[in-house]
Design a protein around this motif. Structure first.
Motif, short mmCIF file in Angstrom:
data_model
loop_
_atom_site.label_atom_id
_atom_site.label_comp_id
_atom_site.label_asym_id
_atom_site.label_seq_id
_atom_site.Cartn_x
_atom_site.Cartn_y
_atom_site.Cartn_z
N GLN A 194 -7.81 8.40 3.50
CA GLN A 194 -7.39 7.01 3.62
C GLN A 194 -7.90 6.16 2.47
OE1 GLN A 194 -8.90 6.00 7.49
NE2 GLN A 194 -7.01 6.62 8.55
N PHE A 195 -9.16 6.39 2.13
CA PHE A 195 -9.73 5.64 0.99
C PHE A 195 -9.05 6.03 -0.32
CE2 PHE A 195 -13.57 4.91 3.75
CZ PHE A 195 -13.48 3.54 3.74
N GLU A 196 -8.74 7.29 -0.45
CA GLU A 196 -8.07 7.76 -1.67
C GLU A 196 -6.72 7.09 -1.83
OE1 GLU A 196 -7.67 9.53 -5.21
OE2 GLU A 196 -9.44 9.70 -3.94
N ASN A 197 -5.98 7.03 -0.72
CA ASN A 197 -4.67 6.36 -0.77
C ASN A 197 -4.83 4.88 -1.12
OD1 ASN A 197 -3.34 8.73 -0.11
ND2 ASN A 197 -3.35 8.29 2.10
N ARG A 198 -5.82 4.25 -0.53
CA ARG A 198 -6.09 2.82 -0.79
C ARG A 198 -6.44 2.60 -2.26
NH1 ARG A 198 -5.04 -2.39 -0.23
NH2 ARG A 198 -6.92 -3.72 -0.17
N ILE A 199 -7.31 3.46 -2.77
CA ILE A 199 -7.72 3.36 -4.18
C ILE A 199 -6.52 3.55 -5.09
CG2 ILE A 199 -9.08 4.48 -5.98
CD1 ILE A 199 -11.16 5.10 -3.76
N GLN A 200 -5.64 4.49 -4.74
CA GLN A 200 -4.46 4.75 -5.57
C GLN A 200 -3.52 3.55 -5.58
OE1 GLN A 200 -3.87 7.42 -7.56
NE2 GLN A 200 -2.13 6.20 -8.26
N GLN A 201 -3.33 2.94 -4.41
CA GLN A 201 -2.47 1.76 -4.33
C GLN A 201 -3.02 0.61 -5.18
OE1 GLN A 201 -2.31 0.92 -0.14
NE2 GLN A 201 -0.81 2.54 0.31
N LEU A 202 -4.31 0.40 -5.07
CA LEU A 202 -4.94 -0.67 -5.86
C LEU A 202 -4.84 -0.38 -7.35
CD1 LEU A 202 -8.11 -1.20 -3.63
CD2 LEU A 202 -6.24 -2.83 -3.95
N SER A 203 -5.06 0.86 -7.74
CA SER A 203 -5.00 1.24 -9.16
C SER A 203 -3.58 1.05 -9.69
CB SER A 203 -5.43 2.69 -9.34
OG SER A 203 -6.79 2.85 -8.97
N THR A 204 -2.58 1.41 -8.89
CA THR A 204 -1.19 1.24 -9.31
C THR A 204 -0.86 -0.23 -9.55
OG1 THR A 204 -0.50 3.21 -8.08
CG2 THR A 204 1.22 1.62 -8.65
N ARG A 205 -1.30 -1.07 -8.63
CA ARG A 205 -1.05 -2.51 -8.77
C ARG A 205 -1.79 -3.08 -9.97
NH1 ARG A 205 2.42 -6.32 -9.10
NH2 ARG A 205 1.59 -8.40 -8.54
N ILE A 206 -2.99 -2.61 -10.21
CA ILE A 206 -3.76 -3.06 -11.38
C ILE A 206 -3.03 -2.68 -12.67
CG2 ILE A 206 -5.89 -2.70 -12.70
CD1 ILE A 206 -7.34 -2.43 -9.99
N ASP A 207 -2.52 -1.47 -12.72
CA ASP A 207 -1.78 -1.02 -13.91
C ASP A 207 -0.51 -1.85 -14.12
OD1 ASP A 207 -3.69 0.91 -14.33
OD2 ASP A 207 -2.54 2.53 -13.38
N GLU A 208 0.18 -2.16 -13.02
CA GLU A 208 1.40 -2.97 -13.12
C GLU A 208 1.09 -4.35 -13.69
OE1 GLU A 208 2.90 -3.04 -9.18
OE2 GLU A 208 3.86 -1.06 -9.28
N LEU A 209 0.06 -4.97 -13.15
CA LEU A 209 -0.31 -6.30 -13.62
C LEU A 209 -0.79 -6.28 -15.06
CD1 LEU A 209 -2.11 -7.79 -10.49
CD2 LEU A 209 0.03 -8.57 -11.50
N THR A 210 -1.53 -5.24 -15.42
CA THR A 210 -2.02 -5.10 -16.80
C THR A 210 -0.84 -4.96 -17.75
OG1 THR A 210 -4.06 -4.04 -16.03
CG2 THR A 210 -3.46 -3.75 -18.35
N GLU A 211 0.16 -4.17 -17.33
CA GLU A 211 1.34 -3.98 -18.17
C GLU A 211 2.13 -5.29 -18.32
OE1 GLU A 211 5.28 -1.05 -18.37
OE2 GLU A 211 3.73 -0.73 -16.85
N LEU A 212 2.16 -6.09 -17.25
CA LEU A 212 2.85 -7.38 -17.31
C LEU A 212 2.08 -8.39 -18.17
CD1 LEU A 212 3.94 -7.80 -13.58
CD2 LEU A 212 5.44 -7.39 -15.53
N THR A 213 0.77 -8.25 -18.16
CA THR A 213 -0.08 -9.23 -18.85
C THR A 213 -0.08 -9.05 -20.37
OG1 THR A 213 -1.50 -9.39 -16.91
CG2 THR A 213 -2.41 -10.19 -18.99
N MET A 214 0.06 -7.84 -20.84
CA MET A 214 0.00 -7.58 -22.29
C MET A 214 1.06 -8.36 -23.07
SD MET A 214 -2.66 -5.91 -22.78
CE MET A 214 -2.38 -5.64 -24.53
N PRO A 215 2.33 -8.35 -22.66
CA PRO A 215 3.33 -9.15 -23.38
C PRO A 215 3.02 -10.65 -23.35
CG PRO A 215 4.40 -7.55 -21.95
CD PRO A 215 2.96 -7.55 -21.59
N ILE A 216 2.41 -11.09 -22.26
CA ILE A 216 2.03 -12.50 -22.16
C ILE A 216 1.01 -12.85 -23.24
CG2 ILE A 216 0.89 -14.25 -20.72
CD1 ILE A 216 2.07 -12.86 -18.28
N LEU A 217 0.01 -12.00 -23.39
CA LEU A 217 -1.01 -12.23 -24.43
C LEU A 217 -0.41 -12.20 -25.82
CD1 LEU A 217 -3.95 -10.10 -22.98
CD2 LEU A 217 -3.83 -12.59 -23.15
N GLU A 218 0.53 -11.27 -26.03
CA GLU A 218 1.18 -11.17 -27.35
C GLU A 218 1.96 -12.44 -27.66
OE1 GLU A 218 3.51 -7.65 -27.17
OE2 GLU A 218 1.79 -6.27 -27.19
#
Length: 246
Positions: free
Chosen positions: A97-121
């Motif tokens: 359960q924790f592994e699934n939770r960690i994976q979900q959080l990591s996926t969302r973090i990656d998505e937001l990071t990917e969205l944020t990079m063009p903003i910074l540029e």
């Protein structure tokens, strides 16, 4: 005596009109901006508008970036908590359960990071454009200020001339019958600055110098008799026979 007074009053009124038209011309000159100043003002307004748009876009991106950054930090904190709790868990089910939770959080973090990079540029690009515009405006500003100062001096000189001529005009107006002066001023306001018109005679035809309409003979005769104030039946202006020879 009445004839002389009316004729003299109309003559004075016509001269007063010439002074009024001189004053009108000075006011027009005051309002007419030098072409160079108009061009530099337009340039400044254009630069200011562009700068405002860029800054507005930059602030919008900045808000979006901060929102994403706060969410990423919150997600990372939750992921860290989940990782700590996973290490303390003893059952396989909890581990999963924790592994699934960690994976979900990591996926969302990656998505937001990917969205944020063009903003910074884009923010970096905007910051460079803003700086360039501010530098350009810094070069235009001294020129604009110098032209504004020159124009202010020009307007002040014209105002001094206006006040001087106005004093002479008021002195002249004081000698004209008040009711006639009020009538003239009302007509002048309504008729593009001309309240008194000459009667132009040519080949037995009489015309109003202001509107060019042919005057009826009896109207022209009343003007030349000078026993009363006569208005043009077409434009309503006061009619004066003009200076007479001999």
């Amino acid at each position: 005596m009445v004839d002389v007074n009316i004729a003299g009053a109309l003559a004075d009124l016509y001269t007063l009109q010439e002074r009024d038209q001189e004053l009108d011309k000075i006011k027009e000159q005051q309002e007419q901006l030098p072409e160079e100043l108009v061009e530099v003002r337009q340039r400044w307004a254009e630069l200011s508008g562009r700068l405002s748009q860029l800054k507005e876009r930059y602030l919008a991106l900045q808000r979006e970036y901060k929102q994403n950054d706060l969410e990423i930090k919150d997600l990372m904190a939750k992921r860290k908590q989940a990782e700590d709790e996973q290490m303390q868990s003893s059952s396989v089910r909890e581990q999963t359960q924790f592994e699934n939770r960690i994976q979900q959080l990591s996926t969302r973090i990656d998505e937001l990071t990917e969205l944020t990079m063009p903003i910074l540029e884009e923010m970096d690009e905007l910051a460079a454009k803003i700086q360039a515009l501010e530098e350009e405006m810094g070069q235009v500003k001294p020129e604009l200020e110098a032209l504004e100062a020159q124009n202010a001096e020009r307007v002040a000189q014209l105002e001094a001339e206006y006040q001087e001529k106005l004093a002479v005009r008021e002195e002249m107006a004081a000698s004209i019958p008040k009711n006639l002066l009020r009538e003239y001023q009302a007509i002048r306001r309504a008729r593009k600055g001309v309240g008194v018109a000459l009667v132009i005679a040519h080949g037995g035809v009489y015309r109003c110098s202001a509107c060019s309409v042919q005057l009826p003979t009896h109207v022209a005769q009343r003007v030349y008799q000078g026993q009363q104030v006569v208005r043009c039946p077409s434009c309503g202006r006061l009619l004066w026979k003009g200076p007479q020879e001999g």
